[in-house]
Design an enzyme around this catalytic site. Structure first.
Site, PDB file in Angstrom:
ATOM      1  N   TYR A  63       0.821  -1.206   0.000  1.00 42.97           N
ATOM      2  CA  TYR A  63       0.000   0.000   0.000  1.00 42.97           C
ATOM      3  C   TYR A  63       0.859   1.262   0.000  1.00 42.97           C
ATOM      4  O   TYR A  63       1.638   1.501   0.931  1.00 42.97           O
ATOM      5  CB  TYR A  63      -0.938   0.017   1.215  1.00 42.97           C
ATOM      6  CG  TYR A  63      -1.854  -1.187   1.300  1.00 42.97           C
ATOM      7  CD1 TYR A  63      -2.160  -1.952   0.179  1.00 42.97           C
ATOM      8  CD2 TYR A  63      -2.415  -1.565   2.518  1.00 42.97           C
ATOM      9  CE1 TYR A  63      -2.995  -3.054   0.269  1.00 42.97           C
ATOM     10  CE2 TYR A  63      -3.257  -2.664   2.614  1.00 42.97           C
ATOM     11  CZ  TYR A  63      -3.533  -3.404   1.486  1.00 42.97           C
ATOM     12  OH  TYR A  63      -4.358  -4.492   1.579  1.00 42.97           O
ATOM     13  N   SER A 211     -12.845  -5.440   1.900  1.00 39.39           N
ATOM     14  CA  SER A 211     -13.895  -4.808   1.077  1.00 39.39           C
ATOM     15  C   SER A 211     -15.286  -5.250   1.524  1.00 39.39           C
ATOM     16  O   SER A 211     -16.123  -5.621   0.694  1.00 39.39           O
ATOM     17  CB  SER A 211     -13.696  -5.126  -0.411  1.00 39.39           C
ATOM     18  OG  SER A 211     -12.488  -4.594  -0.885  1.00 39.39           O
ATOM     19  N   PRO A 212     -15.563  -5.222   2.841  1.00 32.03           N
ATOM     20  CA  PRO A 212     -16.869  -5.685   3.325  1.00 32.03           C
ATOM     21  C   PRO A 212     -18.015  -4.759   2.933  1.00 32.03           C
ATOM     22  O   PRO A 212     -19.177  -5.126   3.074  1.00 32.03           O
ATOM     23  CB  PRO A 212     -16.681  -5.718   4.848  1.00 32.03           C
ATOM     24  CG  PRO A 212     -15.656  -4.661   5.111  1.00 32.03           C
ATOM     25  CD  PRO A 212     -14.698  -4.748   3.951  1.00 32.03           C
ATOM     26  N   GLY A 214     -18.257  -3.578  -0.228  1.00 30.49           N
ATOM     27  CA  GLY A 214     -18.343  -3.597  -1.681  1.00 30.49           C
ATOM     28  C   GLY A 214     -17.591  -2.467  -2.343  1.00 30.49           C
ATOM     29  O   GLY A 214     -18.145  -1.757  -3.183  1.00 30.49           O
ATOM     30  N   GLY A 216     -16.817   0.343  -1.277  1.00 25.12           N
ATOM     31  CA  GLY A 216     -17.430   1.639  -1.010  1.00 25.12           C
ATOM     32  C   GLY A 216     -18.861   1.761  -1.476  1.00 25.12           C
ATOM     33  O   GLY A 216     -19.540   2.755  -1.184  1.00 25.12           O
ATOM     34  N   PHE A 218     -21.644   0.140  -0.566  1.00 27.27           N
ATOM     35  CA  PHE A 218     -22.675   0.155   0.464  1.00 27.27           C
ATOM     36  C   PHE A 218     -22.503   1.276   1.481  1.00 27.27           C
ATOM     37  O   PHE A 218     -23.366   1.466   2.340  1.00 27.27           O
ATOM     38  CB  PHE A 218     -22.739  -1.200   1.177  1.00 27.27           C
ATOM     39  CG  PHE A 218     -23.300  -2.284   0.300  1.00 27.27           C
ATOM     40  CD1 PHE A 218     -24.623  -2.252  -0.107  1.00 27.27           C
ATOM     41  CD2 PHE A 218     -22.496  -3.314  -0.156  1.00 27.27           C
ATOM     42  CE1 PHE A 218     -25.140  -3.236  -0.943  1.00 27.27           C
ATOM     43  CE2 PHE A 218     -22.995  -4.297  -0.982  1.00 27.27           C
ATOM     44  CZ  PHE A 218     -24.319  -4.267  -1.385  1.00 27.27           C
ATOM     45  N   GLY A 221     -23.167   4.341  -1.881  1.00 23.93           N
ATOM     46  CA  GLY A 221     -24.177   4.112  -2.904  1.00 23.93           C
ATOM     47  C   GLY A 221     -23.596   4.271  -4.293  1.00 23.93           C
ATOM     48  O   GLY A 221     -22.386   4.472  -4.465  1.00 23.93           O
TER      49      GLY A 221
END
Length: 344
Positions: A63, A211-212, A214, A216, A218, A221
């Site tokens: 990263y 990435s729980p 998705g 960003g 959820f 939107g």
């Protein structure tokens, strides 16, 4: 004085590793999703996480090309280190500046990467050290064998794998107990449920979903796409493109409607769904904003019934689009098998 938030703790694996039920993914704090973030602000986010009961930080030497681990190291100075479990990763190394990357699980590189991360983080021992991507040219037994030696040397406490196939997980676990497997899992991406997650549970390995939310989706939107920087890799993801995106907008609206009924946000609902999958699950949502951090922590206290879980899974079944482009998919768990040890 505000009410003190007590975040529950969970055990990952069977070796005694205990962390907060939700962690903090730090990838976005370095220039991977667009522009660099101010270091001092990112340190403040980490310190707020610690003060709010989060004990589990996730980073990687990839990263920001090592800048992320340096930020984490600054944030850990002083007494903070005693309150945190630090997870980092190795295995994707630069071969030509910032553009060329290669997956490497060579035993010598394992130790080289570990020593470099210890220095960047300013710590003497890494709590959880992951193989970031599986090197399909080297038997996993050799990579994990080098990690086992690092455990014996006291440089790392626990071993993890990321994007590993069921076969690779079993072979690695036979060399040294694997404490956690990191994988993409959310209402947005559920392909690991068929084989990878059952394998982890059979072997007593903790599950750390990245990435729980998705990527960003959820938390923000469909409008999240409008905020992508020109160099944000998410622009290339099939779920964010064309007809898939138009279809997935409907999915978000259904999740949003259910969240309103539950008195929470869509991101809290998505995280709560993961947290209700079992006490062996610790999602690591990433954020660079304190308000989002506090919202994510609130997901720990959202209660879902069996009916709620079924409804969410029904909604999630309608998501359209692959995880990545075909070229990037080659580095995921579906293709992450290594040659047999006898061929080394």
């Amino acid at each position: 004085m505000g009410e003190v938030v007590v975040v529950p703790r969970r055990k990952l694996g069977s070796q005694g590793f205990e962390v907060s039920a939700i962690g903090l993914g730090c990838m976005g704090m370095s220039p991977l999703h667009g522009s660099p973030k101010p270091t001092q602000e990112m340190i403040q986010v980490i310190h707020t996480a610690v003060d709010s009961g989060i004990t589990f930080l996730d980073t990687s030497d990839l990263y920001g090309h090592h800048t992320n681990t340096i930020i984490i190291g600054k944030a850990l100075e002083g007494e903070v280190r005693q309150k945190m479990q630090v997870a980092t990763k190795f295995g994707i190394k630069s071969i030509s500046g910032e553009t060329g990357m290669v997956v490497c699980g060579d035993p010598a590189y394992v130790k080289e990467a570990c020593n470099a991360s210890l220095k960047q983080l300013g710590i003497s021992c890494i709590d959880l050290y992951y193989v970031h991507r599986i090197d399909t040219k080297i038997p996993i037994e050799l990579t994990v064998g080098a990690l086992k030696e690092l455990v014996e040397e006291g440089k790392i406490k626990y071993i993890g794998l990321s994007e590993a196939s069921p076969q690779t997980i079993r072979r690695a676990h036979a060399i040294h107990p694997i404490t956690a497997v990191q994988l993409e899992w959310s209402l947005w991406t559920r392909d690991a449920e068929e084989e990878v997650i059952p394998t982890c549970r059979q072997l007593g390995i903790g599950i750390v979903p990245f990435s729980p939310l998705g990527k960003g989706f959820f938390s923000t939107g469909p409008k999240v796409v409008e905020n992508f920087a020109t160099n944000d890799f998410r622009r290339s993801l099939p779920k964010f493109q064309g007809e898939n995106l138009e279809h997935n907008k409907i999915v978000f609206e259904r999740v949003n409607e259910m969240a309103r009924k539950k008195g929470c946000t869509p991101s809290q609902l998505a995280l709560a769904w993961l947290l209700h999958q079992g006490d062996d699950v610790c999602p690591i949502p990433g954020t660079t904003k304190i308000e989002n951090l506090k919202q994510n922590i609130g997901s720990v206290f959202v209660k879902l019934t069996t009916e709620d879980m079924s409804e969410l899974e029904s909604i999630a079944a309608a998501v359209k689009g692959d995880r990545y482009s075909p070229a990037v998919m080659q580095d995921t768990w579906k293709y992450a098998n290594t040659p047999p040890l006898s061929s080394a």
